[in-house]
Design a protein around this motif. Sequence first.
Motif, PDB file in Angstrom:
ATOM      1  N   UNK A  70     150.687 -47.716  38.530  1.00 50.66           N
ATOM      2  CA  UNK A  70     150.510 -48.491  39.763  1.00 50.66           C
ATOM      3  C   UNK A  70     149.621 -49.707  39.506  1.00 50.66           C
ATOM      4  N   UNK A  71     148.524 -49.529  38.764  1.00 45.82           N
ATOM      5  CA  UNK A  71     147.633 -50.651  38.449  1.00 45.82           C
ATOM      6  C   UNK A  71     148.350 -51.720  37.643  1.00 45.82           C
ATOM      7  N   UNK A  72     149.274 -51.302  36.767  1.00 42.14           N
ATOM      8  CA  UNK A  72     150.059 -52.249  35.972  1.00 42.14           C
ATOM      9  C   UNK A  72     151.069 -53.018  36.821  1.00 42.14           C
ATOM     10  N   UNK A  73     151.683 -52.320  37.782  1.00 39.28           N
ATOM     11  CA  UNK A  73     152.706 -52.939  38.619  1.00 39.28           C
ATOM     12  C   UNK A  73     152.107 -53.813  39.724  1.00 39.28           C
ATOM     13  N   UNK A  74     150.916 -53.476  40.190  1.00 38.71           N
ATOM     14  CA  UNK A  74     150.266 -54.198  41.287  1.00 38.71           C
ATOM     15  C   UNK A  74     148.821 -54.550  40.923  1.00 38.71           C
ATOM     16  N   UNK A  83     144.304 -27.157  38.841  1.00 37.31           N
ATOM     17  CA  UNK A  83     145.720 -27.524  38.836  1.00 37.31           C
ATOM     18  C   UNK A  83     146.397 -27.337  40.193  1.00 37.31           C
ATOM     19  N   UNK A  84     145.899 -26.408  41.003  1.00 40.62           N
ATOM     20  CA  UNK A  84     146.462 -26.260  42.348  1.00 40.62           C
ATOM     21  C   UNK A  84     146.222 -27.542  43.137  1.00 40.62           C
ATOM     22  N   UNK A  85     145.020 -28.113  43.015  1.00 39.53           N
ATOM     23  CA  UNK A  85     144.724 -29.374  43.689  1.00 39.53           C
ATOM     24  C   UNK A  85     145.599 -30.502  43.131  1.00 39.53           C
ATOM     25  N   UNK A  86     145.829 -30.505  41.830  1.00 40.15           N
ATOM     26  CA  UNK A  86     146.691 -31.534  41.232  1.00 40.15           C
ATOM     27  C   UNK A  86     148.124 -31.415  41.757  1.00 40.15           C
ATOM     28  N   UNK A  87     148.593 -30.199  41.958  1.00 47.11           N
ATOM     29  CA  UNK A  87     149.926 -30.021  42.546  1.00 47.11           C
ATOM     30  C   UNK A  87     149.946 -30.535  43.981  1.00 47.11           C
ATOM     31  N   UNK A  88     148.870 -30.287  44.697  1.00 44.43           N
ATOM     32  CA  UNK A  88     148.750 -30.778  46.074  1.00 44.43           C
ATOM     33  C   UNK A  88     148.818 -32.313  46.103  1.00 44.43           C
ATOM     34  N   UNK A  89     148.242 -32.963  45.080  1.00 45.02           N
ATOM     35  CA  UNK A  89     148.214 -34.428  45.000  1.00 45.02           C
ATOM     36  C   UNK A  89     149.464 -35.021  44.348  1.00 45.02           C
ATOM     37  N   UNK A  90     150.438 -34.207  44.012  1.00 42.97           N
ATOM     38  CA  UNK A  90     151.632 -34.643  43.267  1.00 42.97           C
ATOM     39  C   UNK A  90     152.267 -35.891  43.875  1.00 42.97           C
ATOM     40  N   UNK A  91     152.406 -35.950  45.193  1.00 45.81           N
ATOM     41  CA  UNK A  91     153.052 -37.088  45.850  1.00 45.81           C
ATOM     42  C   UNK A  91     152.059 -38.042  46.502  1.00 45.81           C
ATOM     43  N   UNK A  92     150.800 -37.948  46.132  1.00 50.65           N
ATOM     44  CA  UNK A  92     149.769 -38.811  46.701  1.00 50.65           C
ATOM     45  C   UNK A  92     150.037 -40.267  46.331  1.00 50.65           C
ATOM     46  N   UNK A  93     149.705 -41.146  47.262  1.00 50.86           N
ATOM     47  CA  UNK A  93     149.807 -42.585  47.027  1.00 50.86           C
ATOM     48  C   UNK A  93     148.941 -42.932  45.815  1.00 50.86           C
TER      49      UNK A  93
END
Length: 121
Positions: free
Chosen positions: A97-101, A33-43
Amino acid sequence: MAQIGNIIMNWVHSPTGPKTTHFWAPACNYFFPIQALYDWNRDPAKISANMQLVLTLYSCMFMRWALRIKPASYILFVMHVFNASLQGRLLYKRMKWENEFPELAERQKHLQDHDISHPGH
């Protein structure tokens, strides 16, 4: 104050205390979960839907296991609740994102398939 010391020492020597894997295994699992928090704003284009799905399902399955083992590992259970929530949010972000693009997602999938099938080219 002595009561607090007794409580802490009882926990340290308990079957789920820091002298056992019932403590250290969940403590190490908190890196997910620490890694998931790190990825929170990932593209979202850089989020792996497959990996997020696996991590979400893994935590969902092991939530039950954490309560079924003897003694029950509430530390592990909470970690898996936290992890499933965060990984599920990243999966949702990628799927949205896959749905929108869809054309970008398809192009990215095609490029990844090409890279896997032709390593080194």
